[in-house]
Scaffold this motif. Structure first.
Motif, PDB file in Angstrom:
ATOM      1  N   LYS A 265       0.858  -1.179   0.000  1.00 20.10           N
ATOM      2  CA  LYS A 265       0.000   0.000   0.000  1.00 20.10           C
ATOM      3  C   LYS A 265       0.896   1.230   0.000  1.00 20.10           C
ATOM      4  O   LYS A 265       1.613   1.485   0.984  1.00 20.10           O
ATOM      5  N   ILE A 266       0.864   1.962  -1.090  1.00 15.89           N
ATOM      6  CA  ILE A 266       1.722   3.144  -1.172  1.00 15.89           C
ATOM      7  C   ILE A 266       1.208   4.192  -0.196  1.00 15.89           C
ATOM      8  O   ILE A 266       0.040   4.570  -0.222  1.00 15.89           O
ATOM      9  N   ASP A 267       2.087   4.653   0.662  1.00 17.33           N
ATOM     10  CA  ASP A 267       1.692   5.596   1.710  1.00 17.33           C
ATOM     11  C   ASP A 267       1.072   6.865   1.136  1.00 17.33           C
ATOM     12  O   ASP A 267       1.490   7.367   0.092  1.00 17.33           O
ATOM     13  N   LYS A 268       0.099   7.387   1.863  1.00 18.18           N
ATOM     14  CA  LYS A 268      -0.623   8.545   1.338  1.00 18.18           C
ATOM     15  C   LYS A 268       0.239   9.786   1.173  1.00 18.18           C
ATOM     16  O   LYS A 268      -0.061  10.643   0.355  1.00 18.18           O
ATOM     17  N   SER A 269       1.332   9.861   1.918  1.00 15.12           N
ATOM     18  CA  SER A 269       2.202  11.031   1.744  1.00 15.12           C
ATOM     19  C   SER A 269       2.770  11.099   0.322  1.00 15.12           C
ATOM     20  O   SER A 269       3.015  12.192  -0.198  1.00 15.12           O
ATOM     21  N   PHE A 270       2.958   9.943  -0.309  1.00 12.84           N
ATOM     22  CA  PHE A 270       3.443   9.929  -1.697  1.00 12.84           C
ATOM     23  C   PHE A 270       2.330  10.279  -2.684  1.00 12.84           C
ATOM     24  O   PHE A 270       2.562  10.954  -3.672  1.00 12.84           O
ATOM     25  N   ILE A 271       1.142   9.776  -2.372  1.00 14.11           N
ATOM     26  CA  ILE A 271       0.016   9.985  -3.292  1.00 14.11           C
ATOM     27  C   ILE A 271      -0.398  11.453  -3.298  1.00 14.11           C
ATOM     28  O   ILE A 271      -0.765  12.019  -4.325  1.00 14.11           O
ATOM     29  N   GLN A 272      -0.301  12.085  -2.137  1.00 15.75           N
ATOM     30  CA  GLN A 272      -0.829  13.438  -1.997  1.00 15.75           C
ATOM     31  C   GLN A 272       0.198  14.528  -2.313  1.00 15.75           C
ATOM     32  O   GLN A 272      -0.112  15.711  -2.234  1.00 15.75           O
ATOM     33  N   ASN A 273       1.403  14.106  -2.655  1.00 13.10           N
ATOM     34  CA  ASN A 273       2.450  15.080  -2.927  1.00 13.10           C
ATOM     35  C   ASN A 273       2.900  14.945  -4.377  1.00 13.10           C
ATOM     36  O   ASN A 273       3.550  13.972  -4.755  1.00 13.10           O
ATOM     37  N   LYS A 274       2.555  15.943  -5.158  1.00 12.73           N
ATOM     38  CA  LYS A 274       2.816  15.858  -6.602  1.00 12.73           C
ATOM     39  C   LYS A 274       4.283  15.626  -6.924  1.00 12.73           C
ATOM     40  O   LYS A 274       4.627  14.962  -7.902  1.00 12.73           O
ATOM     41  N   SER A 275       5.145  16.161  -6.092  1.00 11.59           N
ATOM     42  CA  SER A 275       6.575  16.016  -6.363  1.00 11.59           C
ATOM     43  C   SER A 275       7.059  14.582  -6.134  1.00 11.59           C
ATOM     44  O   SER A 275       8.212  14.256  -6.407  1.00 11.59           O
TER      45      SER A 275
ATOM     46  N   GLU B 164       0.479  -7.133  -5.744  1.00 11.83           N
ATOM     47  CA  GLU B 164      -0.621  -6.189  -5.926  1.00 11.83           C
ATOM     48  C   GLU B 164      -0.221  -4.841  -5.327  1.00 11.83           C
ATOM     49  O   GLU B 164       0.446  -4.795  -4.295  1.00 11.83           O
ATOM     50  N   VAL B 165      -0.643  -3.758  -5.968  1.00 11.69           N
ATOM     51  CA  VAL B 165      -0.289  -2.452  -5.412  1.00 11.69           C
ATOM     52  C   VAL B 165      -1.542  -1.590  -5.283  1.00 11.69           C
ATOM     53  O   VAL B 165      -2.390  -1.554  -6.166  1.00 11.69           O
ATOM     54  N   ILE B 166      -1.665  -0.950  -4.130  1.00 10.58           N
ATOM     55  CA  ILE B 166      -2.842  -0.126  -3.866  1.00 10.58           C
ATOM     56  C   ILE B 166      -2.400   1.242  -3.358  1.00 10.58           C
ATOM     57  O   ILE B 166      -1.472   1.345  -2.558  1.00 10.58           O
ATOM     58  N   ALA B 167      -3.032   2.280  -3.876  1.00 12.25           N
ATOM     59  CA  ALA B 167      -2.685   3.644  -3.475  1.00 12.25           C
ATOM     60  C   ALA B 167      -3.575   4.062  -2.313  1.00 12.25           C
ATOM     61  O   ALA B 167      -4.789   3.914  -2.365  1.00 12.25           O
ATOM     62  N   GLU B 168      -2.944   4.596  -1.265  1.00 13.26           N
ATOM     63  CA  GLU B 168      -3.686   5.053  -0.083  1.00 13.26           C
ATOM     64  C   GLU B 168      -3.921   6.560  -0.151  1.00 13.26           C
ATOM     65  O   GLU B 168      -3.121   7.288  -0.723  1.00 13.26           O
ATOM     66  N   GLY B 169      -4.979   6.999   0.472  1.00 10.93           N
ATOM     67  CA  GLY B 169      -5.200   8.438   0.631  1.00 10.93           C
ATOM     68  C   GLY B 169      -5.515   9.163  -0.663  1.00 10.93           C
ATOM     69  O   GLY B 169      -5.141  10.327  -0.845  1.00 10.93           O
ATOM     70  N   VAL B 170      -6.207   8.495  -1.565  1.00  8.93           N
ATOM     71  CA  VAL B 170      -6.588   9.130  -2.835  1.00  8.93           C
ATOM     72  C   VAL B 170      -7.784  10.048  -2.589  1.00  8.93           C
ATOM     73  O   VAL B 170      -8.826   9.604  -2.113  1.00  8.93           O
TER      74      VAL B 170
ATOM     75  N   GLN C  85      -5.597  12.735  -8.925  1.00 11.72           N
ATOM     76  CA  GLN C  85      -4.795  11.608  -8.428  1.00 11.72           C
ATOM     77  C   GLN C  85      -5.242  10.295  -9.064  1.00 11.72           C
ATOM     78  O   GLN C  85      -4.412   9.471  -9.441  1.00 11.72           O
ATOM     79  N   VAL C  86      -6.551  10.130  -9.210  1.00 12.83           N
ATOM     80  CA  VAL C  86      -7.076   8.921  -9.852  1.00 12.83           C
ATOM     81  C   VAL C  86      -6.542   8.814 -11.276  1.00 12.83           C
ATOM     82  O   VAL C  86      -6.059   7.751 -11.707  1.00 12.83           O
TER      83      VAL C  86
END
Ligand code: C2E
Ligand code: MG
Ligand code: MG
Ligand code: MG
Length: 279
Positions: free
Chosen positions: A209-219, A237-243, A248-249
Motif C-alpha cells: 500500500k503506497i503511503d498517502k504522503s506519496f500519493i498526496q504530494n505531486k513532487s 498487488e499495489v494499492i494507493a492510499e489516501g486518494v 490523483q485517480v
C-alpha cells in the motif's frame, strides 16, 4: 480523590516501575497519558471500541475489491480519540495484544454475519501492530480466532507496517507461517520505512500500500510510478492510499496502478451493508 491521583493509583498498581520514572515530571501531557493508558486496559470490558470500514476499489472495473477495518475508541469522557494517538500508548503498555485480538475477533464475526445475510464479502484488511507480530503467541491466537469463529483465513488480509521487517530472518519465518495458513500479507505505509526494496522480492508479500504522503504530494509522482512498476514486475498487488482527487485517480490510472483507497471513493463508514452485493 482527584482524577490525577486516581490515575496514579491505578497505574501504580499494575505498573510500578513505569510510574516511578514518570512521577518526577508530571506535566499535563504526561498526566493525560496516564489516564489514557490506564483506561486502555478497560476499553474492551467497557465496550468503548468499534470498527469502521473503508472500501478499496479496482479503478479499472469500478468495483469494490476489499475494505480496511479501522478501529475507533469512544472514551466515556473525552469522546472519540484517534488511533494515531492511542495505538502507540496501547503498544507501550501491552494492551495492544488484547485490543488486536478484539479487532480480529470482531472482524471475523462481522464477516460471518454479512455472509449469513447472503452478502458477497470482499477481503477485509486488518491492521496488525508490530508489537502483536513480535508476540510469540500471535500465530496461535490467529488460528484460535479462526477456529472459534469458523471464519476462513482467506477472508482477511493482514496490514503490516514496514518498521517490523527490520529483522529479516524472524520476519521471513513469520511470513512463511502466515502464508502457509493462507493469509494474505499487505505492507502498509509502503515507502516510509528503510527496508522497502531490500525485502520485497524475498518475503511472501501479496500487496503493498503506497503511503498517502506519496500519493498526496505531486513532487513524489516519480516515486509512485517506480513503486507501481516494481510491484507490477514482481507480481505484487499495489494499492494507493489516501486518494482524494480525480487528478490523483487519473495519474494512478496512467501509470497502471489498479487499486485505490481514499476519501475520493469513500471515507471509512460503519454501515457497510449498503455497499455489499447479494450473492
Ligand atoms: P493506516 O492503516 O495507514 O490507515 C489509513 C488511515 O488513513 C486511516 O486513518 C484512514 O481513515 C485514513 N484515510 C483514508 N483515506 C484517506 C484520505 O483520502 N485522506 C486522508 N487524509 N486520510 C485518509 P485512521 O482510521 O485514523 O487510522 C490511522 C492509523 O491508525 C492507521 O493507519 C493504522 O496505522 C492505525 N490503526 C487503525 N486501526 C487500527 C487497528 O485496528 N489496529 C492497529 N494496530 N492499528 C490501527
Ligand atoms: Mg492500514
Ligand atoms: Mg499467499
Ligand atoms: Mg497506511
Amino acid at each position: 480523590i482527584n482524577k490525577g491521583l486516581k490515575a496514579l493509583v491505578y497505574a501504580k498498581k499494575s505498573d510500578n516501575l513505569y510510574i516511578a520514572g514518570k512521577v518526577a515530571s508530571d506535566t499535563s501531557q504526561d498526566h493525560n497519558r496516564f489516564i489514557l493508558e490506564n483506561d486502555l486496559r478497560k476499553v474492551i470490558e467497557r465496550n468503548e471500541l468499534s470498527l469502521v470500514y473503508q472500501p478499496q476499489y479496482d479503478m479499472n472495473r469500478n468495483e469494490m475489491i476489499g475494505m480496511e477495518a479501522l478501529i475507533r475508541w469512544k472514551h466515556a469522557e473525552k469522546g472519540f480519540i484517534s488511533p494515531v494517538d492511542f495505538i502507540p500508548l496501547a503498544e507501550e503498555n501491552g494492551s495492544i495484544i488484547a485490543i488486536g485480538n478484539w479487532v480480529l475477533l470482531t472482524v471475523c464475526n462481522q464477516i460471518n454475519e454479512w455472509k449469513a445475510k447472503g452478502f458477497l464479502v470482499p477481503t477485509v484488511a486488518v491492521n496488525i501492530s508490530p508489537v502483536q507480530l513480535q508476540n510469540e503467541n500471535f500465530v496461535q491466537s490467529l488460528l484460535d480466532i479462526f477456529t472459534l469463529t469458523g471464519c476462513e483465513p482467506t477472508s482477511i488480509s493482514l496490514e503490516i507496517t514496514e518498521s517490523m521487517t527490520l529483522d529479516i530472518e524472524k520476519t521471513m519465518s513469520l511470513f512463511k507461517q502466515l502464508n502457509d495458513i493462507n493469509i494474505n500479507i499487505s505492507v502498509d505505509d509502503f515507502g516510509t520505512g528503510y527496508s522497502s526494496l531490500y525485502y520485497l522480492d524475498q518475503l511472501p508479500i501479496d500487496q503493498v500500500k503506497i503511503d498517502k504522503s506519496f500519493i498526496q504530494n505531486k513532487s513524489k509522482q516519480a516515486i509512485v510510478k517506480s513503486i507501481v512498476e516494481m510491484a507490477n514486475n514482481l507480481q505484487i498487488e499495489v494499492i494507493a492510499e489516501g486518494v482524494e482527487t480525480s487528478e490523483q485517480v487519473q495519474f494512478l490510472q496512467e501509470i497502471n496502478c489498479t487499486y485505490a483507497q481514499g476519501y475520493y471513493f469513500s471515507k471509512p463508514i460503519s454501515d457497510v451493508e449498503k455497499l455489499l452485493r447479494l450473492k
